[in-house]
Design an enzyme around this catalytic site. Structure first.
Site, PDB file in Angstrom:
ATOM      1  N   ALA A 109       3.048   0.089   2.899  1.00  0.00           N
ATOM      2  CA  ALA A 109       4.038   1.033   2.027  1.00  0.00           C
ATOM      3  C   ALA A 109       3.472   2.630   2.302  1.00  0.00           C
ATOM      4  CB  ALA A 109       3.845   0.713   0.558  1.00  0.00           C
ATOM      5  N   SER A 114       3.363   2.543  -2.931  1.00  0.00           N
ATOM      6  CA  SER A 114       2.896   1.287  -2.981  1.00  0.00           C
ATOM      7  C   SER A 114       2.422   1.032  -4.455  1.00  0.00           C
ATOM      8  CB  SER A 114       1.552   1.478  -2.319  1.00  0.00           C
ATOM      9  OG  SER A 114       0.544   0.480  -2.365  1.00  0.00           O
ATOM     10  N   HIS A 116       0.175  -0.732  -5.428  1.00  0.00           N
ATOM     11  CA  HIS A 116      -1.323  -0.628  -5.659  1.00  0.00           C
ATOM     12  C   HIS A 116      -1.516   0.558  -6.428  1.00  0.00           C
ATOM     13  CE1 HIS A 116      -3.013  -4.144  -3.332  1.00  0.00           C
ATOM     14  NE2 HIS A 116      -2.001  -4.021  -2.486  1.00  0.00           N
ATOM     15  N   GLU A 169       4.367 -11.636   1.603  1.00  0.00           N
ATOM     16  CA  GLU A 169       3.169 -11.229   1.236  1.00  0.00           C
ATOM     17  C   GLU A 169       2.632 -12.493   0.227  1.00  0.00           C
ATOM     18  OE1 GLU A 169       1.943  -7.441   0.265  1.00  0.00           O
ATOM     19  OE2 GLU A 169       2.530  -6.647   2.431  1.00  0.00           O
TER      20      GLU A 169
END
Length: 201
Positions: A109, A114, A116, A169
């Site tokens: 990303a 993202s 994260h 993923e």
């Protein structure tokens, strides 16, 4: 473990819903199950505690070799990873920077987009590096079927790339809380689909 407000952890971060470069959760804490050859990874406190409970159950079921390889990432860490991916694709395919960015975004990303950066997700697997072949591992199948019991969803599902914009993923799990995770599991929905349904219900 559920937050007092069960909607607190439904933040959507993707290519059309970004966060600022200075966004950083205030309650990041070290992940107990970080892979031993990695620097300590972090998640938001409620997500990390839920992850600890998940790991206890996963190990009780015989899956002892799964560990966390990535948790919270800052905007600038994500920028570094994305730029590396773009440069690698340009060298490999001989394409323009614009085309390389499109290709890179499917697997890495762009900064600000993202999950994260939210501190609510982690990558976990038992391979040398994150690969789609993890989906064939018994541990991955257990996670896909049981993570919702601890408030996590398999964020980027195999048949949802046209919606999420991200490739499959099997290692990427996102904390949303048990209530919503269970609903998404039952409805077989990704976060984008679920939020559209939830907000319109």
């Amino acid at each position: 473990m559920n937050p007092e407000n069960r909607d607190d952890y439904l933040i959507l971060v993707n290519s059309t819903h970004s966060v600022s470069n200075d966004y950083k959760p205030s309650d990041l804490t070290d992940i107990a199950d970080t892979r031993k050859d990695r620097d300590a990874q972090q998640m938001c406190l409620v997500a990390e505690k839920a992850l600890e409970a998940l790991y206890i159950e996963m190990r009780a079921n015989g899956f002892t070799d799964v560990s966390v390889t990535s948790g919270y990432r800052s905007y600038y860490t994500q920028e570094y990873l994305f730029n590396n991916s773009v440069n690698s694709i340009m060298s490999r395919d001989g394409c323009s920077e614009a085309e390389a960015k499109k290709k890179a975004a499917v697997g890495t990303a762009p900064p600000g987009t993202s999950e994260h950066q939210t501190g609510l997700c982690c990558d976990m697997h038992n391979l040398d590096t994150a690969k789609q072949s993890f989906a064939d591992e018994a541990a991955a199948k257990w996670l896909a079927e049981n993570a919702h019991k601890f408030g996590f969803i398999l964020r980027y599902q195999k048949d949802k790339q046209d919606i999420t914009g991200i490739m499959f993923e099997p290692w990427h799990f996102r904390y949303v809380g048990r209530y919503h995770a269970t609903k998404m599991y039952e409805y077989k929905m990704c976060l984008e689909e679920y939020l559209a349904k939830y907000k319109n219900s």
